[in-house]
Motif scaffolding. Structure first.
Motif, PDB file in Angstrom:
ATOM      1  N   GLN A   1     -31.335-100.126  49.953  1.00  0.00           N
ATOM      2  CA  GLN A   1     -31.222 -99.233  51.103  1.00  0.00           C
ATOM      3  C   GLN A   1     -31.182 -99.979  52.426  1.00  0.00           C
ATOM      4  O   GLN A   1     -30.451 -99.601  53.341  1.00  0.00           O
ATOM      5  N   THR A   2     -31.985-101.049  52.541  1.00  0.00           N
ATOM      6  CA  THR A   2     -32.109-101.743  53.829  1.00  0.00           C
ATOM      7  C   THR A   2     -31.248-102.993  53.926  1.00  0.00           C
ATOM      8  O   THR A   2     -31.101-103.535  55.024  1.00  0.00           O
ATOM      9  N   GLY A   3     -30.707-103.475  52.827  1.00  0.00           N
ATOM     10  CA  GLY A   3     -29.918-104.699  52.858  1.00  0.00           C
ATOM     11  C   GLY A   3     -28.491-104.459  53.305  1.00  0.00           C
ATOM     12  O   GLY A   3     -28.066-103.347  53.659  1.00  0.00           O
ATOM     13  N   GLY A   4     -27.723-105.543  53.269  1.00  0.00           N
ATOM     14  CA  GLY A   4     -26.331-105.454  53.691  1.00  0.00           C
ATOM     15  C   GLY A   4     -25.488-104.575  52.803  1.00  0.00           C
ATOM     16  O   GLY A   4     -24.537-103.933  53.264  1.00  0.00           O
ATOM     17  N   ILE A   5     -25.839-104.497  51.505  1.00  0.00           N
ATOM     18  CA  ILE A   5     -25.037-103.680  50.589  1.00  0.00           C
ATOM     19  C   ILE A   5     -25.169-102.202  50.935  1.00  0.00           C
ATOM     20  O   ILE A   5     -24.206-101.431  50.825  1.00  0.00           O
ATOM     21  N   GLY A   6     -26.367-101.787  51.381  1.00  0.00           N
ATOM     22  CA  GLY A   6     -26.538-100.398  51.796  1.00  0.00           C
ATOM     23  C   GLY A   6     -25.678-100.059  53.011  1.00  0.00           C
ATOM     24  O   GLY A   6     -25.101 -98.968  53.097  1.00  0.00           O
ATOM     25  N   GLN A   7     -25.582-101.006  53.958  1.00  0.00           N
ATOM     26  CA  GLN A   7     -24.729-100.789  55.119  1.00  0.00           C
ATOM     27  C   GLN A   7     -23.257-100.719  54.735  1.00  0.00           C
ATOM     28  O   GLN A   7     -22.486 -99.925  55.295  1.00  0.00           O
ATOM     29  N   GLU A   8     -22.855-101.554  53.770  1.00  0.00           N
ATOM     30  CA  GLU A   8     -21.471-101.512  53.308  1.00  0.00           C
ATOM     31  C   GLU A   8     -21.157-100.163  52.665  1.00  0.00           C
ATOM     32  O   GLU A   8     -20.070 -99.599  52.872  1.00  0.00           O
ATOM     33  N   TRP A   9     -22.089 -99.637  51.882  1.00  0.00           N
ATOM     34  CA  TRP A   9     -21.870 -98.334  51.262  1.00  0.00           C
ATOM     35  C   TRP A   9     -21.763 -97.227  52.316  1.00  0.00           C
ATOM     36  O   TRP A   9     -20.937 -96.312  52.192  1.00  0.00           O
ATOM     37  N   GLU A  10     -22.597 -97.301  53.348  1.00  0.00           N
ATOM     38  CA  GLU A  10     -22.541 -96.285  54.393  1.00  0.00           C
ATOM     39  C   GLU A  10     -21.227 -96.353  55.158  1.00  0.00           C
ATOM     40  O   GLU A  10     -20.633 -95.315  55.491  1.00  0.00           O
ATOM     41  N   ARG A  11     -20.759 -97.560  55.449  1.00  0.00           N
ATOM     42  CA  ARG A  11     -19.512 -97.701  56.207  1.00  0.00           C
ATOM     43  C   ARG A  11     -18.289 -97.273  55.404  1.00  0.00           C
ATOM     44  O   ARG A  11     -17.249 -96.950  55.981  1.00  0.00           O
ATOM     45  N   SER A  12     -18.396 -97.286  54.088  1.00  0.00           N
ATOM     46  CA  SER A  12     -17.251 -96.861  53.280  1.00  0.00           C
ATOM     47  C   SER A  12     -17.052 -95.344  53.319  1.00  0.00           C
ATOM     48  O   SER A  12     -15.952 -94.859  53.024  1.00  0.00           O
ATOM     49  N   TYR A  13     -18.114 -94.576  53.643  1.00  0.00           N
ATOM     50  CA  TYR A  13     -18.079 -93.115  53.691  1.00  0.00           C
ATOM     51  C   TYR A  13     -17.666 -92.511  52.345  1.00  0.00           C
ATOM     52  O   TYR A  13     -17.206 -91.377  52.283  1.00  0.00           O
ATOM     53  N   ARG A  14     -17.850 -93.262  51.281  1.00  0.00           N
ATOM     54  CA  ARG A  14     -17.486 -92.764  49.955  1.00  0.00           C
ATOM     55  C   ARG A  14     -18.655 -92.784  48.986  1.00  0.00           C
ATOM     56  O   ARG A  14     -18.555 -92.237  47.886  1.00  0.00           O
ATOM     57  N   VAL A  15     -19.737 -93.428  49.364  1.00  0.00           N
ATOM     58  CA  VAL A  15     -20.918 -93.503  48.507  1.00  0.00           C
ATOM     59  C   VAL A  15     -21.997 -92.609  49.103  1.00  0.00           C
ATOM     60  O   VAL A  15     -22.473 -92.857  50.225  1.00  0.00           O
ATOM     61  N   LEU A  16     -22.365 -91.572  48.381  1.00  0.00           N
ATOM     62  CA  LEU A  16     -23.423 -90.680  48.847  1.00  0.00           C
ATOM     63  C   LEU A  16     -24.767 -91.409  48.810  1.00  0.00           C
ATOM     64  O   LEU A  16     -24.930 -92.418  48.112  1.00  0.00           O
ATOM     65  N   PRO A  17     -25.744 -90.939  49.573  1.00  0.00           N
ATOM     66  CA  PRO A  17     -27.066 -91.582  49.544  1.00  0.00           C
ATOM     67  C   PRO A  17     -27.598 -91.669  48.108  1.00  0.00           C
ATOM     68  O   PRO A  17     -27.647 -90.660  47.395  1.00  0.00           O
ATOM     69  N   PRO A  18     -27.989 -92.863  47.685  1.00  0.00           N
ATOM     70  CA  PRO A  18     -28.442 -93.019  46.283  1.00  0.00           C
ATOM     71  C   PRO A  18     -29.709 -92.219  46.003  1.00  0.00           C
ATOM     72  O   PRO A  18     -30.530 -91.962  46.900  1.00  0.00           O
ATOM     73  N   ARG A  19     -29.863 -91.845  44.751  1.00  0.00           N
ATOM     74  CA  ARG A  19     -31.064 -91.162  44.283  1.00  0.00           C
ATOM     75  C   ARG A  19     -31.820 -92.085  43.348  1.00  0.00           C
ATOM     76  O   ARG A  19     -31.266 -92.564  42.354  1.00  0.00           O
ATOM     77  N   PHE A  20     -33.083 -92.321  43.674  1.00  0.00           N
ATOM     78  CA  PHE A  20     -33.897 -93.258  42.923  1.00  0.00           C
ATOM     79  C   PHE A  20     -35.092 -92.532  42.307  1.00  0.00           C
ATOM     80  O   PHE A  20     -35.588 -91.543  42.852  1.00  0.00           O
ATOM     81  N   GLY A  21     -35.555 -93.068  41.188  1.00  0.00           N
ATOM     82  CA  GLY A  21     -36.734 -92.534  40.511  1.00  0.00           C
ATOM     83  C   GLY A  21     -37.507 -93.642  39.815  1.00  0.00           C
ATOM     84  O   GLY A  21     -36.927 -94.614  39.342  1.00  0.00           O
TER      85      GLY A  21
END
Length: 359
Positions: free
Chosen positions: A234-254
């Motif tokens: 969520q906080t790393g660079g990969i999370g920012q890349e996912w947000e900028r793509s506008y194609r990956v919904l917020p992940p769901r974790f358990g």
């Protein structure tokens, strides 16, 4: 001839068992209660058949015939070693249970028939036990080879991650040096009356430093070692890349990923990021990412699911082949599996629960 053959069936397995007494038996605590129950049943039937009076011959014959059941059970559980114990005991009990005329060269039809049956049953049990032992040995050899391959794969992945970690540390040092140089330059500009230029330089340096740290975290997610897999995503660079793509919904974790080993979390991080990048590259539409950690008996692990948001859309066959080729190495190294069905990719990775050593 039948008597001599029965004697061979009685003594030869015991001799072979004595010769191979130091060889590994593969004894397992899981089958110990069943083995003990089969041996006790065989012993009880044998003693009961030997102690029965002569006027209840049909009952004795029935007990001798039922002794085949625990003998078969021992053979299935222990292979030829189980047959090497069951067949001689069955033969000895049969010898003590059958009556004889006591005359040299005399012939008794019932005893002769039992000797024939015992010879056939003994050969069948020993053959079955030898076949089971052979295939069991092959299975153990194959399983041992697979474990060695998995251990080597994990060692290779660990070495690769160690190299990436060292490279990320070096990049972080370079970034810190650049930040220090920018801060010194800004101080010099402020000291000589260029306050606006110093503020602009600091702002630009802060933006570039943030981007540099994000790229460094994608080389190796050092934060994963402290805060776990979920927060690193969520906080790393990969999370920012996912947000900028506008194609990956917020992940769901358990679940709690911190209970897993760092190596497994790193492997899951690489596998998940590669899978998302592959789907973003080759499939249209939005994605839903779900990760859940858990423990079952002596195994712990996580399930990662990537699903296309459009229910009518399916993953193409070419993408499925690429996903299996690119992701299977890490997944199999941790005893997992990958499934591609319709518009969903499901990946499972697991490891043995590590019991902490007592102080």
């Amino acid at each position: 001839m039948i008597g001599d053959f029965t004697a061979i069936l009685t003594l030869a397995p015991l001799a072979l068992l004595w010769i191979r007494r130091r060889a590994g038996t593969g004894w397992s605590r899981r089958i110990a209660p069943r083995s003990a129950a089969a041996a006790c049943t065989l012993l009880g039937m044998g003693v009961a058949a030997a102690l029965l009076p002569a006027d209840v011959a049909p009952l004795r014959a029935g007990l001798l015939l039922l002794m085949a059941l625990p003998a078969i059970a021992l053979t299935v559980l222990h292979g030829w070693r189980g047959a090497a114990i069951a067949v001689p005991f069955w033969s000895i009990v049969t010898a003590f249970s059958m009556h004889s005329t006591g005359l040299p060269g005399s012939f008794d039809a019932s005893t002769y028939a039992w000797q024939q049956h015992l010879s056939l049953y003994g050969v069948a049990l020993l053959s079955l036990g030898a076949s089971l032992s052979y295939y069991q040995r092959q299975y153990r050899t194959r399983a041992r080879s697979e474990q060695q391959v998995l251990a080597q794969s994990r060692a290779a992945l660990h070495a690769s991650e160690a190299a990436l970690r060292h490279r990320a540390q070096q990049m972080r040092r370079v970034g810190e040096g650049i930040d220090l140089s920018h801060a010194q330059m800004a101080q010099w500009l402020q000291a000589h009356g260029y306050a606006r230029l110093a503020d602009s330089l600091l702002h630009t340096a802060e933006v570039c430093s943030r981007q540099f740290r994000a790229q460094t975290s994608m080389v190796y997610p050092a934060a994963l070692e402290q805060i776990g897999l979920y927060l690193a995503l969520q906080t790393g660079g990969i999370g920012q890349e996912w947000e900028r793509s506008y194609r990956v919904l917020p992940p769901r974790f358990g679940g709690d990923p911190c209970r897993l080993s760092v190596d497994l979390q790193l492997a899951a991080y690489r596998t998940l990021t590669d899978a998302v990048s592959l789907l973003l590259e080759r499939e249209p539409g939005q994605l839903r990412v779900r990760v859940r950690c858990g423990q079952q008996r002596q195994m712990q692990g996580l399930v990662m699911t990537l699903r296309l948001l459009d229910p009518a859309q399916t993953i193409s066959a070419a993408t499925t082949v690429l996903a299996i080729e690119r992701l299977s190495a890490r997944i199999r190294a941790y005893g997992g599996r990958i499934e591609c069905r319709g518009g969903c990719i499901r990946m499972v990775m697991q490891e043995t629960v590590r019991v902490p050593a007592l102080p």
